[in-house]
Design a protein around this motif. Sequence first.
Motif, PDB file in Angstrom:
ATOM      1  N   VAL A   1       0.815  -1.225   0.000  1.00  6.81           N
ATOM      2  CA  VAL A   1       0.000   0.000   0.000  1.00  6.81           C
ATOM      3  C   VAL A   1       0.845   1.270   0.000  1.00  6.81           C
ATOM      4  O   VAL A   1       0.314   2.374  -0.173  1.00  6.81           O
ATOM      5  N   SER A   2       2.143   1.135   0.186  1.00  4.18           N
ATOM      6  CA  SER A   2       3.017   2.312   0.233  1.00  4.18           C
ATOM      7  C   SER A   2       3.166   2.944  -1.152  1.00  4.18           C
ATOM      8  O   SER A   2       3.275   2.246  -2.164  1.00  4.18           O
ATOM      9  N   VAL A   3       3.180   4.270  -1.182  1.00  2.00           N
ATOM     10  CA  VAL A   3       3.394   4.991  -2.443  1.00  2.00           C
ATOM     11  C   VAL A   3       4.695   5.797  -2.368  1.00  2.00           C
ATOM     12  O   VAL A   3       4.907   6.720  -3.153  1.00  2.00           O
ATOM     13  N   THR A   4       5.555   5.444  -1.409  1.00  2.00           N
ATOM     14  CA  THR A   4       6.823   6.137  -1.222  1.00  2.00           C
ATOM     15  C   THR A   4       7.982   5.199  -1.578  1.00  2.00           C
ATOM     16  O   THR A   4       7.771   4.049  -1.973  1.00  2.00           O
ATOM     17  N   ILE A   5       9.205   5.702  -1.397  1.00  2.00           N
ATOM     18  CA  ILE A   5      10.379   4.876  -1.663  1.00  2.00           C
ATOM     19  C   ILE A   5      10.877   4.188  -0.385  1.00  2.00           C
ATOM     20  O   ILE A   5      11.992   3.671  -0.348  1.00  2.00           O
ATOM     21  N   ASP A   6      10.047   4.173   0.650  1.00  2.00           N
ATOM     22  CA  ASP A   6      10.477   3.615   1.933  1.00  2.00           C
ATOM     23  C   ASP A   6      10.927   2.158   1.822  1.00  2.00           C
ATOM     24  O   ASP A   6      11.892   1.759   2.478  1.00  2.00           O
ATOM     25  N   ARG A   7      10.255   1.374   1.004  1.00  2.00           N
ATOM     26  CA  ARG A   7      10.664  -0.021   0.869  1.00  2.00           C
ATOM     27  C   ARG A   7      12.081  -0.110   0.286  1.00  2.00           C
ATOM     28  O   ARG A   7      12.889  -0.925   0.715  1.00  2.00           O
ATOM     29  N   VAL A   8      12.367   0.738  -0.680  1.00  2.00           N
ATOM     30  CA  VAL A   8      13.700   0.747  -1.292  1.00  2.00           C
ATOM     31  C   VAL A   8      14.747   1.195  -0.273  1.00  2.00           C
ATOM     32  O   VAL A   8      15.829   0.601  -0.166  1.00  2.00           O
ATOM     33  N   VAL A   9      14.422   2.234   0.497  1.00  2.00           N
ATOM     34  CA  VAL A   9      15.356   2.741   1.501  1.00  2.00           C
ATOM     35  C   VAL A   9      15.608   1.690   2.577  1.00  2.00           C
ATOM     36  O   VAL A   9      16.755   1.472   3.000  1.00  2.00           O
ATOM     37  N   ALA A  10      14.552   1.032   3.018  1.00  2.00           N
ATOM     38  CA  ALA A  10      14.703  -0.005   4.043  1.00  2.00           C
ATOM     39  C   ALA A  10      15.581  -1.143   3.533  1.00  2.00           C
ATOM     40  O   ALA A  10      16.394  -1.698   4.272  1.00  2.00           O
ATOM     41  N   GLY A  11      15.409  -1.506   2.266  1.00  2.00           N
ATOM     42  CA  GLY A  11      16.283  -2.495   1.658  1.00  2.00           C
ATOM     43  C   GLY A  11      15.920  -3.941   1.927  1.00  2.00           C
ATOM     44  O   GLY A  11      16.813  -4.778   2.085  1.00  2.00           O
ATOM     45  N   ALA A  12      14.634  -4.251   1.971  1.00  2.00           N
ATOM     46  CA  ALA A  12      14.214  -5.632   2.219  1.00  2.00           C
ATOM     47  C   ALA A  12      14.456  -6.502   0.994  1.00  2.00           C
ATOM     48  O   ALA A  12      14.279  -6.069  -0.141  1.00  2.00           O
ATOM     49  N   ALA A  13      14.877  -7.732   1.249  1.00  2.00           N
ATOM     50  CA  ALA A  13      15.094  -8.698   0.168  1.00  2.00           C
ATOM     51  C   ALA A  13      13.759  -9.285  -0.271  1.00  2.00           C
ATOM     52  O   ALA A  13      12.783  -9.289   0.483  1.00  2.00           O
ATOM     53  N   GLU A  14      13.718  -9.758  -1.494  1.00  2.00           N
ATOM     54  CA  GLU A  14      12.534 -10.436  -2.026  1.00  2.00           C
ATOM     55  C   GLU A  14      12.772 -11.938  -2.084  1.00  2.00           C
ATOM     56  O   GLU A  14      13.870 -12.363  -2.445  1.00  2.00           O
ATOM     57  N   PRO A  15      11.784 -12.746  -1.758  1.00  2.00           N
ATOM     58  CA  PRO A  15      10.500 -12.376  -1.140  1.00  2.00           C
ATOM     59  C   PRO A  15      10.694 -12.048   0.330  1.00  2.00           C
ATOM     60  O   PRO A  15      11.706 -12.423   0.930  1.00  2.00           O
ATOM     61  N   VAL A  16       9.716 -11.360   0.903  1.00  2.00           N
ATOM     62  CA  VAL A  16       9.820 -10.968   2.315  1.00  2.00           C
ATOM     63  C   VAL A  16       9.377 -12.140   3.178  1.00  2.00           C
ATOM     64  O   VAL A  16       8.205 -12.282   3.518  1.00  2.00           O
ATOM     65  N   THR A  17      10.334 -12.983   3.523  1.00  2.82           N
ATOM     66  CA  THR A  17      10.083 -14.132   4.390  1.00  2.82           C
ATOM     67  C   THR A  17      10.447 -13.769   5.823  1.00  2.82           C
ATOM     68  O   THR A  17      10.972 -12.681   6.095  1.00  2.82           O
ATOM     69  N   THR A  18      10.201 -14.703   6.739  1.00  2.00           N
ATOM     70  CA  THR A  18      10.591 -14.463   8.131  1.00  2.00           C
ATOM     71  C   THR A  18      12.112 -14.296   8.241  1.00  2.00           C
ATOM     72  O   THR A  18      12.591 -13.451   8.985  1.00  2.00           O
ATOM     73  N   ASP A  19      12.843 -15.112   7.488  1.00  2.00           N
ATOM     74  CA  ASP A  19      14.303 -14.991   7.515  1.00  2.00           C
ATOM     75  C   ASP A  19      14.755 -13.660   6.933  1.00  2.00           C
ATOM     76  O   ASP A  19      15.690 -13.020   7.448  1.00  2.00           O
ATOM     77  N   ALA A  20      14.090 -13.218   5.864  1.00  5.33           N
ATOM     78  CA  ALA A  20      14.473 -11.961   5.217  1.00  5.33           C
ATOM     79  C   ALA A  20      14.215 -10.768   6.126  1.00  5.33           C
ATOM     80  O   ALA A  20      15.031  -9.839   6.196  1.00  5.33           O
ATOM     81  N   ILE A  21      13.090 -10.776   6.839  1.00  3.31           N
ATOM     82  CA  ILE A  21      12.773  -9.637   7.698  1.00  3.31           C
ATOM     83  C   ILE A  21      13.696  -9.611   8.909  1.00  3.31           C
ATOM     84  O   ILE A  21      14.112  -8.550   9.384  1.00  3.31           O
ATOM     85  N   SER A  22      14.069 -10.785   9.420  1.00  2.00           N
ATOM     86  CA  SER A  22      15.018 -10.853  10.533  1.00  2.00           C
ATOM     87  C   SER A  22      16.390 -10.360  10.085  1.00  2.00           C
ATOM     88  O   SER A  22      17.061  -9.603  10.796  1.00  2.00           O
ATOM     89  N   ALA A  23      16.802 -10.798   8.893  1.00  2.00           N
ATOM     90  CA  ALA A  23      18.103 -10.373   8.360  1.00  2.00           C
ATOM     91  C   ALA A  23      18.126  -8.869   8.116  1.00  2.00           C
ATOM     92  O   ALA A  23      19.151  -8.209   8.348  1.00  2.00           O
ATOM     93  N   LEU A  24      17.014  -8.309   7.650  1.00  2.00           N
ATOM     94  CA  LEU A  24      16.942  -6.868   7.413  1.00  2.00           C
ATOM     95  C   LEU A  24      17.166  -6.096   8.709  1.00  2.00           C
ATOM     96  O   LEU A  24      17.953  -5.151   8.753  1.00  2.00           O
ATOM     97  N   CYS A  25      16.470  -6.498   9.773  1.00  2.00           N
ATOM     98  CA  CYS A  25      16.611  -5.785  11.043  1.00  2.00           C
ATOM     99  C   CYS A  25      18.008  -5.960  11.631  1.00  2.00           C
ATOM    100  O   CYS A  25      18.557  -5.036  12.240  1.00  2.00           O
ATOM    101  N   ASP A  26      18.593  -7.136  11.438  1.00  2.00           N
ATOM    102  CA  ASP A  26      19.979  -7.348  11.868  1.00  2.00           C
ATOM    103  C   ASP A  26      20.923  -6.409  11.113  1.00  2.00           C
ATOM    104  O   ASP A  26      21.830  -5.817  11.695  1.00  2.00           O
ATOM    105  N   THR A  27      20.694  -6.301   9.810  1.00  2.00           N
ATOM    106  CA  THR A  27      21.551  -5.457   8.972  1.00  2.00           C
ATOM    107  C   THR A  27      21.443  -3.986   9.372  1.00  2.00           C
ATOM    108  O   THR A  27      22.446  -3.266   9.441  1.00  2.00           O
ATOM    109  N   ILE A  28      20.235  -3.540   9.646  1.00  6.46           N
ATOM    110  CA  ILE A  28      20.032  -2.155  10.068  1.00  6.46           C
ATOM    111  C   ILE A  28      20.738  -1.897  11.397  1.00  6.46           C
ATOM    112  O   ILE A  28      21.454  -0.899  11.562  1.00  6.46           O
ATOM    113  N   LEU A  29      20.562  -2.799  12.355  1.00  5.98           N
ATOM    114  CA  LEU A  29      21.186  -2.633  13.659  1.00  5.98           C
ATOM    115  C   LEU A  29      22.705  -2.709  13.551  1.00  5.98           C
ATOM    116  O   LEU A  29      23.432  -1.900  14.157  1.00  5.98           O
ATOM    117  N   ARG A  30      23.186  -3.632  12.746  1.00  8.06           N
ATOM    118  CA  ARG A  30      24.634  -3.752  12.539  1.00  8.06           C
ATOM    119  C   ARG A  30      25.198  -2.475  11.910  1.00  8.06           C
ATOM    120  O   ARG A  30      26.275  -2.013  12.262  1.00  8.06           O
TER     121      ARG A  30
END
Length: 209
Positions: A110-139
Amino acid sequence: MTREHLRPVLQPTADFDWIIGSDEPGAAHRLAEETSWALLDRVRNVADPDVVARVIGLASGPGLGDIAELWARESEHSLAGVLWRLYLLRRAVASDPEGAADLFRRGSEVSVTIDRVVAGAAEPVTTDAISALCDTILRGAFVGDVGAALDRASSYARIMALGAADLADSRDAYDDAHAAQLTTRALRYSKLAHELHGGARRWRDGTLG
């Protein structure tokens, strides 16, 4: 680093309990400020993958309680406050990875912004992908550009807010209580997004406390 700061020895819980409960004005705030800058400085200077992994792992382990004692009351105007907010985002995923992945997918749709691109989530957005994303941001906050990490976290939180709001709308017709809970979650994610965005700006202009 964007400012001069003290480098105290990180103290075990037993040694700083008296400070957290102290009547001395500002004692807990000073300790939060000093430990956050000291931890960031230590991780950056050591650059040991094992050290970084342990620091990131605090989000899903018992060590988060010690961080909460120190940093949870700090505002988004401080390093301790924004690091605590990053840990909260990671902890939320650790507590419910499937739910987090679902909210992120919904928010992205539903987003119409570039937030998904900025966040940098991998496709597809699985449980492992979302966990890895948050780890990457924190790291990234500890070993990369703090401002960029906070911007990514802000975009991530905005996507999660949209996802929670979208799910709340879909539940509203037959589960008012759950819809209300999700709406509250959306507001909290939106507030986090705003605070993290401000933290990124303060990091860049050198005013993060």
